[in-house]
Scaffold this motif. Structure first.
Motif, PDB file in Angstrom:
ATOM      1  N   UNK A 153      -8.831   2.367   7.286  1.00 27.04           N
ATOM      2  CA  UNK A 153      -9.190   1.105   8.256  1.00 27.04           C
ATOM      3  C   UNK A 153      -9.828   0.139   7.313  1.00 27.04           C
ATOM      4  N   UNK A 154      -9.508  -1.052   7.579  1.00 25.52           N
ATOM      5  CA  UNK A 154     -10.407  -2.058   7.226  1.00 25.52           C
ATOM      6  C   UNK A 154     -10.948  -2.884   8.222  1.00 25.52           C
ATOM      7  N   UNK A 155     -12.386  -2.940   8.388  1.00 23.38           N
ATOM      8  CA  UNK A 155     -12.896  -3.475   9.357  1.00 23.38           C
ATOM      9  C   UNK A 155     -13.957  -4.095   9.313  1.00 23.38           C
ATOM     10  N   UNK A 156     -14.064  -5.345  10.304  1.00 25.74           N
ATOM     11  CA  UNK A 156     -15.250  -6.324  10.049  1.00 25.74           C
ATOM     12  C   UNK A 156     -16.640  -6.008  10.392  1.00 25.74           C
ATOM     13  N   UNK A 157     -17.496  -6.958  10.571  1.00 30.90           N
ATOM     14  CA  UNK A 157     -18.912  -6.736  10.743  1.00 30.90           C
ATOM     15  C   UNK A 157     -19.076  -6.487  12.474  1.00 30.90           C
ATOM     16  N   UNK A 158     -18.111  -6.717  13.187  1.00 27.45           N
ATOM     17  CA  UNK A 158     -18.140  -6.244  14.505  1.00 27.45           C
ATOM     18  C   UNK A 158     -17.343  -5.157  14.789  1.00 27.45           C
ATOM     19  N   UNK A 159     -16.967  -4.480  13.885  1.00 25.18           N
ATOM     20  CA  UNK A 159     -16.002  -3.117  14.127  1.00 25.18           C
ATOM     21  C   UNK A 159     -14.904  -3.250  14.720  1.00 25.18           C
ATOM     22  N   UNK A 160     -14.264  -4.422  14.323  1.00 26.71           N
ATOM     23  CA  UNK A 160     -12.856  -4.841  14.772  1.00 26.71           C
ATOM     24  C   UNK A 160     -11.848  -4.300  13.550  1.00 26.71           C
ATOM     25  N   UNK A 188      -9.404  -4.915  10.958  1.00 27.07           N
ATOM     26  CA  UNK A 188      -8.910  -6.139  10.433  1.00 27.07           C
ATOM     27  C   UNK A 188      -7.472  -5.816   9.540  1.00 27.07           C
ATOM     28  N   UNK A 189      -7.220  -4.795   9.314  1.00 24.15           N
ATOM     29  CA  UNK A 189      -5.962  -4.355   8.925  1.00 24.15           C
ATOM     30  C   UNK A 189      -5.860  -2.842   8.387  1.00 24.15           C
ATOM     31  N   UNK A 190      -4.986  -2.323   7.915  1.00 27.94           N
ATOM     32  CA  UNK A 190      -4.829  -0.929   7.416  1.00 27.94           C
ATOM     33  C   UNK A 190      -4.238  -1.138   5.734  1.00 27.94           C
ATOM     34  N   UNK A 191      -5.002  -0.224   5.003  1.00 20.82           N
ATOM     35  CA  UNK A 191      -4.972  -0.105   3.584  1.00 20.82           C
ATOM     36  C   UNK A 191      -3.543   0.402   3.333  1.00 20.82           C
ATOM     37  N   UNK A 192      -2.977  -0.497   2.219  1.00 18.97           N
ATOM     38  CA  UNK A 192      -1.427  -0.046   1.946  1.00 18.97           C
ATOM     39  C   UNK A 192      -1.116   0.252   0.399  1.00 18.97           C
ATOM     40  N   UNK A 193      -2.370  -0.267  -0.396  1.00 16.60           N
ATOM     41  CA  UNK A 193      -2.146  -0.267  -1.912  1.00 16.60           C
ATOM     42  C   UNK A 193      -3.394  -0.911  -2.745  1.00 16.60           C
ATOM     43  N   UNK A 194      -3.265  -0.715  -3.910  1.00 18.06           N
ATOM     44  CA  UNK A 194      -4.160  -1.557  -4.781  1.00 18.06           C
ATOM     45  C   UNK A 194      -3.357  -2.001  -5.821  1.00 18.06           C
ATOM     46  N   UNK A 195      -3.834  -3.026  -6.585  1.00 22.37           N
ATOM     47  CA  UNK A 195      -3.084  -3.683  -7.706  1.00 22.37           C
ATOM     48  C   UNK A 195      -3.679  -3.269  -8.950  1.00 22.37           C
ATOM     49  N   UNK A 196      -2.806  -3.341 -10.002  1.00 24.80           N
ATOM     50  CA  UNK A 196      -3.099  -2.961 -11.191  1.00 24.80           C
ATOM     51  C   UNK A 196      -2.637  -4.461 -12.196  1.00 24.80           C
ATOM     52  N   UNK A 197      -3.519  -4.426 -13.026  1.00 20.95           N
ATOM     53  CA  UNK A 197      -3.162  -5.669 -14.077  1.00 20.95           C
ATOM     54  C   UNK A 197      -3.030  -5.132 -15.461  1.00 20.95           C
ATOM     55  N   UNK A 198      -2.455  -5.764 -16.386  1.00 23.38           N
ATOM     56  CA  UNK A 198      -2.394  -5.482 -17.824  1.00 23.38           C
ATOM     57  C   UNK A 198      -3.402  -6.171 -18.536  1.00 23.38           C
ATOM     58  N   UNK A 199      -4.471  -5.873 -19.271  1.00 26.63           N
ATOM     59  CA  UNK A 199      -5.278  -6.630 -20.252  1.00 26.63           C
ATOM     60  C   UNK A 199      -4.506  -7.181 -21.337  1.00 26.63           C
ATOM     61  N   UNK A 200      -4.961  -8.169 -21.808  1.00 23.73           N
ATOM     62  CA  UNK A 200      -4.300  -8.638 -23.090  1.00 23.73           C
ATOM     63  C   UNK A 200      -4.090  -7.575 -24.210  1.00 23.73           C
ATOM     64  N   UNK A 201      -4.901  -6.693 -24.278  1.00 23.91           N
ATOM     65  CA  UNK A 201      -4.680  -5.529 -25.383  1.00 23.91           C
ATOM     66  C   UNK A 201      -3.929  -4.377 -24.528  1.00 23.91           C
ATOM     67  N   UNK A 202      -3.120  -4.535 -23.535  1.00 23.79           N
ATOM     68  CA  UNK A 202      -2.301  -3.559 -22.946  1.00 23.79           C
ATOM     69  C   UNK A 202      -2.843  -2.572 -21.986  1.00 23.79           C
ATOM     70  N   UNK A 203      -4.166  -2.688 -21.656  1.00 29.67           N
ATOM     71  CA  UNK A 203      -4.827  -1.512 -20.928  1.00 29.67           C
ATOM     72  C   UNK A 203      -4.594  -1.738 -19.331  1.00 29.67           C
ATOM     73  N   UNK A 204      -4.358  -0.785 -18.646  1.00 34.96           N
ATOM     74  CA  UNK A 204      -4.236  -1.049 -17.428  1.00 34.96           C
ATOM     75  C   UNK A 204      -5.532  -1.056 -16.434  1.00 34.96           C
ATOM     76  N   UNK A 205      -5.684  -2.046 -15.685  1.00 33.31           N
ATOM     77  CA  UNK A 205      -6.963  -2.263 -14.990  1.00 33.31           C
ATOM     78  C   UNK A 205      -6.695  -2.376 -13.499  1.00 33.31           C
TER      79      UNK A 205
END
Length: 176
Positions: free
Chosen positions: A125-132, A134-151
Motif C-alpha cells: 500500500x501507498x498511503x498519504x498522511x491521512x491514512x488514505x 493512494x495506490x498499490x506498489x507495482x514495480x521499481x525502475x532501473x536506470x543504466x549509468x554512463x559507465x554501464x552500472x544498473x541503478x
C-alpha cells in the motif's frame, strides 16, 4: 502484499495482478490479528494497470479498511509504503514524484514515488498522511549509468483514483 478497501459498500482485497496471476487459491493472513482466509475467485483484474481485485473472505470481514484517496496528490507530497517483501514487514517514506500516462479519460495510470521498495513489495500500500490509500506498489525502475552500472530508481504504483474508476465501472457492468 495486499490491502483491504471498501468500494461501493463492499470490502475488497487489492493487490498487483502479477503477484497472483495463475493462482487458483490465495491464503491471506492478517498482519494485525493473524486471522486467515482463502480467496479463490477474483472479481476482476486488469493486466495493463497491474491490479487484481478479490472479495474479502467473510471470516476476515472484521478487518479495518483503508479508504481510497479521492484525489491525485500534488507532486512533492509525502507518502508512506507498507509491504511484505519476503514475508517481512517493511515501511518506507518518500514523496510523489509525478503521475504518468493519463488514460483516455485523463486519469493517470501510474504514480511515481521516491519511497524505496524491494523485490516482493508488489501489491503493498501507498498511503498519504491521512491514512488514505493512494495506490498499490507495482514495480521499481532501473536506470543504466554512463559507465554501464544498473541503478535502482523511483518506485511505481497504480494510483487509487484509477483503481476506483475501473472497479466502479466494472461493478456497473455486473461485478458483484
Amino acid at each position: 502484499s495486499g490491502v483491504v478497501t471498501r468500494i461501493m459498500k463492499r470490502k475488497y482485497v487489492l493487490t498487483a495482478h502479477h503477484v497472483v496471476e495463475g493462482s487458483r487459491q490465495i491464503r491471506l493472513e492478517s498482519f494485525g490479528d493473524q486471522s486467515t482466509g482463502i480467496m479463490t475467485q477474483p472479481h476482476g483484474w486488469h493486466r495493463l494497470y497491474d491490479i487484481a481485485v478479490y472479495p474479502l473472505p467473510k471470516e476476515m470481514n472484521h478487518l479495518p479498511i483503508l479508504p481510497l484517496s479521492p484525489r491525485i496528490l500534488p507532486k512533492g507530497e509525502k507518502v508512506g509504503v507498507a509491504a511484505f517483501p519476503g514475508g517481512k514487514f517493511s515501511d518506507t517514506t518518500g514523496i510523489i514524484r509525478e503521475y504518468r500516462a493519463p488514460g483516455p479519460d485523463g486519469v493517470p495510470t501510474e504514480v511515481i514515488f521516491t519511497a524505496a521498495v524491494d523485490k516482493g513489495a508488489s501489491g503493498g500500500m501507498i498511503i498519504d498522511k491521512y491514512a488514505n490509500l493512494v495506490g498499490i506498489v507495482t514495480a521499481y525502475q532501473y536506470f543504466r549509468s554512463s559507465d554501464g552500472y544498473k541503478i535502482k530508481g523511483d518506485s511505481v504504483g497504480t494510483p487509487s483514483i484509477l483503481i476506483r474508476a475501473i472497479i466502479e465501472r466494472k461493478v456497473k457492468q455486473g461485478w458483484r
